[in-house]
Write a protein that holds these residues in place. Structure first.
Motif, PDB file in Angstrom:
ATOM      1  N   GLN A   4       0.828  -1.209   0.000  1.00  0.00           N
ATOM      2  CA  GLN A   4       0.000   0.000   0.000  1.00  0.00           C
ATOM      3  C   GLN A   4       0.864   1.261   0.000  1.00  0.00           C
ATOM      4  N   ALA A   5       1.933   1.236   0.815  1.00  0.00           N
ATOM      5  CA  ALA A   5       2.829   2.390   0.852  1.00  0.00           C
ATOM      6  C   ALA A   5       3.567   2.551  -0.474  1.00  0.00           C
ATOM      7  N   GLN A   6       3.984   1.447  -1.071  1.00  0.00           N
ATOM      8  CA  GLN A   6       4.645   1.508  -2.372  1.00  0.00           C
ATOM      9  C   GLN A   6       3.719   2.104  -3.425  1.00  0.00           C
ATOM     10  N   ALA A   7       2.463   1.695  -3.388  1.00  0.00           N
ATOM     11  CA  ALA A   7       1.493   2.229  -4.349  1.00  0.00           C
ATOM     12  C   ALA A   7       1.303   3.729  -4.147  1.00  0.00           C
ATOM     13  N   ALA A   8       1.284   4.158  -2.863  1.00  0.00           N
ATOM     14  CA  ALA A   8       1.101   5.585  -2.585  1.00  0.00           C
ATOM     15  C   ALA A   8       2.279   6.405  -3.115  1.00  0.00           C
ATOM     16  N   VAL A   9       3.505   5.904  -2.875  1.00  0.00           N
ATOM     17  CA  VAL A   9       4.687   6.620  -3.359  1.00  0.00           C
ATOM     18  C   VAL A   9       4.722   6.624  -4.882  1.00  0.00           C
ATOM     19  N   MET A  10       4.370   5.487  -5.491  1.00  0.00           N
ATOM     20  CA  MET A  10       4.344   5.416  -6.946  1.00  0.00           C
ATOM     21  C   MET A  10       3.329   6.402  -7.526  1.00  0.00           C
ATOM     22  N   PHE A  11       2.186   6.519  -6.872  1.00  0.00           N
ATOM     23  CA  PHE A  11       1.164   7.468  -7.321  1.00  0.00           C
ATOM     24  C   PHE A  11       1.688   8.894  -7.228  1.00  0.00           C
ATOM     25  N   LEU A  12       2.367   9.213  -6.129  1.00  0.00           N
ATOM     26  CA  LEU A  12       2.908  10.563  -5.965  1.00  0.00           C
ATOM     27  C   LEU A  12       3.980  10.872  -7.001  1.00  0.00           C
ATOM     28  N   VAL A  13       4.809   9.874  -7.311  1.00  0.00           N
ATOM     29  CA  VAL A  13       5.825  10.078  -8.358  1.00  0.00           C
ATOM     30  C   VAL A  13       5.162  10.363  -9.695  1.00  0.00           C
ATOM     31  N   GLY A  14       4.146   9.557 -10.027  1.00  0.00           N
ATOM     32  CA  GLY A  14       3.433   9.780 -11.282  1.00  0.00           C
ATOM     33  C   GLY A  14       2.759  11.135 -11.328  1.00  0.00           C
ATOM     34  N   ALA A  15       2.135  11.539 -10.208  1.00  0.00           N
ATOM     35  CA  ALA A  15       1.486  12.846 -10.156  1.00  0.00           C
ATOM     36  C   ALA A  15       2.500  13.968 -10.314  1.00  0.00           C
ATOM     37  N   LEU A  17       5.340  13.811 -11.959  1.00  0.00           N
ATOM     38  CA  LEU A  17       5.762  13.845 -13.359  1.00  0.00           C
ATOM     39  C   LEU A  17       4.702  14.510 -14.231  1.00  0.00           C
ATOM     40  N   LEU A  18       3.439  14.196 -13.982  1.00  0.00           N
ATOM     41  CA  LEU A  18       2.373  14.838 -14.759  1.00  0.00           C
ATOM     42  C   LEU A  18       2.324  16.333 -14.494  1.00  0.00           C
ATOM     43  N   HIS A  19       2.488  16.715 -13.221  1.00  0.00           N
ATOM     44  CA  HIS A  19       2.488  18.140 -12.882  1.00  0.00           C
ATOM     45  C   HIS A  19       3.627  18.869 -13.586  1.00  0.00           C
ATOM     46  N   ALA A  20       4.828  18.264 -13.561  1.00  0.00           N
ATOM     47  CA  ALA A  20       5.976  18.903 -14.216  1.00  0.00           C
ATOM     48  C   ALA A  20       5.784  18.946 -15.730  1.00  0.00           C
ATOM     49  N   GLY A  21       5.243  17.856 -16.302  1.00  0.00           N
ATOM     50  CA  GLY A  21       5.091  17.785 -17.750  1.00  0.00           C
ATOM     51  C   GLY A  21       4.016  18.690 -18.303  1.00  0.00           C
ATOM     52  N   MET A  22       3.001  19.006 -17.501  1.00  0.00           N
ATOM     53  CA  MET A  22       1.914  19.857 -17.980  1.00  0.00           C
ATOM     54  C   MET A  22       2.151  21.331 -17.684  1.00  0.00           C
ATOM     55  N   THR A  23       3.263  21.648 -17.038  1.00  0.00           N
ATOM     56  CA  THR A  23       3.650  23.038 -16.789  1.00  0.00           C
ATOM     57  C   THR A  23       5.045  23.240 -17.376  1.00  0.00           C
ATOM     58  N   ASP A  24       5.603  24.422 -17.174  1.00  0.00           N
ATOM     59  CA  ASP A  24       6.959  24.693 -17.646  1.00  0.00           C
ATOM     60  C   ASP A  24       8.025  24.148 -16.712  1.00  0.00           C
ATOM     61  N   LEU A  38       7.676  12.160 -20.756  1.00  0.00           N
ATOM     62  CA  LEU A  38       7.484  12.464 -19.336  1.00  0.00           C
ATOM     63  C   LEU A  38       6.024  12.269 -18.942  1.00  0.00           C
ATOM     64  N   LEU A  39       5.113  12.755 -19.781  1.00  0.00           N
ATOM     65  CA  LEU A  39       3.683  12.589 -19.495  1.00  0.00           C
ATOM     66  C   LEU A  39       3.281  11.117 -19.543  1.00  0.00           C
ATOM     67  N   ALA A  40       3.827  10.390 -20.510  1.00  0.00           N
ATOM     68  CA  ALA A  40       3.511   8.963 -20.619  1.00  0.00           C
ATOM     69  C   ALA A  40       4.010   8.202 -19.396  1.00  0.00           C
ATOM     70  N   ALA A  41       5.218   8.531 -18.925  1.00  0.00           N
ATOM     71  CA  ALA A  41       5.766   7.868 -17.737  1.00  0.00           C
ATOM     72  C   ALA A  41       4.913   8.156 -16.507  1.00  0.00           C
ATOM     73  N   GLY A  42       4.467   9.414 -16.370  1.00  0.00           N
ATOM     74  CA  GLY A  42       3.610   9.755 -15.240  1.00  0.00           C
ATOM     75  C   GLY A  42       2.300   8.994 -15.275  1.00  0.00           C
ATOM     76  N   ALA A  43       1.701   8.887 -16.459  1.00  0.00           N
ATOM     77  CA  ALA A  43       0.434   8.161 -16.592  1.00  0.00           C
ATOM     78  C   ALA A  43       0.603   6.681 -16.266  1.00  0.00           C
ATOM     79  N   VAL A  44       1.688   6.078 -16.744  1.00  0.00           N
ATOM     80  CA  VAL A  44       1.943   4.657 -16.473  1.00  0.00           C
ATOM     81  C   VAL A  44       2.122   4.419 -14.976  1.00  0.00           C
ATOM     82  N   LEU A  45       2.842   5.292 -14.299  1.00  0.00           N
ATOM     83  CA  LEU A  45       3.056   5.128 -12.857  1.00  0.00           C
ATOM     84  C   LEU A  45       1.749   5.252 -12.080  1.00  0.00           C
ATOM     85  N   ILE A  46       0.897   6.195 -12.471  1.00  0.00           N
ATOM     86  CA  ILE A  46      -0.377   6.355 -11.763  1.00  0.00           C
ATOM     87  C   ILE A  46      -1.270   5.134 -11.978  1.00  0.00           C
ATOM     88  N   VAL A  47      -1.353   4.652 -13.208  1.00  0.00           N
ATOM     89  CA  VAL A  47      -2.159   3.454 -13.489  1.00  0.00           C
ATOM     90  C   VAL A  47      -1.609   2.259 -12.715  1.00  0.00           C
TER      91      VAL A  47
END
Length: 257
Positions: A4-15, A17-24, A38-47
């Motif tokens: 569960q903790a691994q999933a939470a950290v993985m979700f935060l990493v993906g989020a 990456l998405l935040h960085a990729g959708m901004t400057d 970068l966006l694809a990697a973030g999406a894969v991590l969140i899924v």
């Protein structure tokens, strides 16, 4: 850490990456062309994080159901629910410090490399394979790296008789010589290297290192050598200079085009 903790950290990493990729923000780390990856990697991590959390939730429900079915109804207290899972060791809470770099990535944008790095690294100017045809209108807007390459390796033949306009951040060496600099990169900020143009002529009396300037001037055959690596640094005869805001993408990617 448990699943569960691994999933939470993985979700935060993906989020993150998405935040960085959708901004400057991502431009402070990698070149613009890597945004889709970068966006694809973030999406894969969140899924993957959501799938892990769902799988662990189903497995926990199955364990509880199996434990209830294994205990006789008459003596439900005979076998504790946790007995079927064995002795559980609690994960160290310090492992949650892994989240801190993610929060720093989201909340604190690191500054782009500037004059401090530029003046401690030799110029990375490379001879280009060719030169695009320049427009005839003056002043000609030019990339700083393009101007430096034409001035050094083409000996200013395509620049003669024209005014040019370039932009970069200010750096000043120990002797007080002012430079206009762009940090050129191949992949990410870790491999960024400076390309420098020395300034002469009508230079502003006060220059703030790391401030961005747009400079208009003419080609001059004058050159100097970089004291760090003895690389060539061309001069620009300045006729006008004005401050400009820091661009959204502070790095130069000419070498990748």
């Amino acid at each position: 850490m448990n699943r569960q903790a691994q999933a939470a950290v993985m979700f935060l990493v993906g989020a993150a990456l998405l935040h960085a990729g959708m901004t400057d923000l991502y431009l402070r780390y990698v070149k613009a062309g890597l945004q889709p990856l970068l966006l694809a990697a973030g999406a894969v991590l969140i899924v993957s994080a959501l799938a892990t959390a769902w799988y662990e939730w189903k497995r926990a429900r199955s364990r509880k159901r199996a434990a209830r079915e294994a205990v006789p109804e008459a003596v439900p207290e005979a076998v504790p629910e946790t007995a079927s899972e064995g002795h559980v060791h609690r994960e160290p809470r310090i492992s949650w410090l892994l989240v801190l770099p993610l929060l720093a990535l989201i909340l604190i944008a690191p500054p782009a490399l500037g004059s401090y790095s530029a003046m401690r690294t030799g110029t990375a100017l490379q001879q280009p394979y060719g030169y695009n045809k320049l427009p005839t209108s003056d002043p000609i807007p030019l990339n700083l790296v393009d101007y430096a390459g034409r001035a050094v390796y083409d000996h200013g033949r395509s620049l003669a008789g024209h005014q040019v306009r370039i932009a970069g951040f200010v750096a000043v060496d120990s002797a007080g010589t002012p430079y206009l600099v762009r940090m050129a990169l191949n992949c990410c900020a870790a491999d960024a290297q400076p390309v420098k143009v020395a300034l002469t002529g009508k230079i502003p009396p006060v220059l703030q290192p790391d401030a961005w300037l747009q400079v208009t001037g003419t080609y001059t055959a004058r050159e100097t050598r970089d004291p760090v690596n003895n690389g060539p640094i061309p001069y620009l005869q300045v006729t006008e200079a004005k401050p400009i805001p820091t661009p959204a993408d502070p790095y130069d990617e000419t070498w990748n085009n």
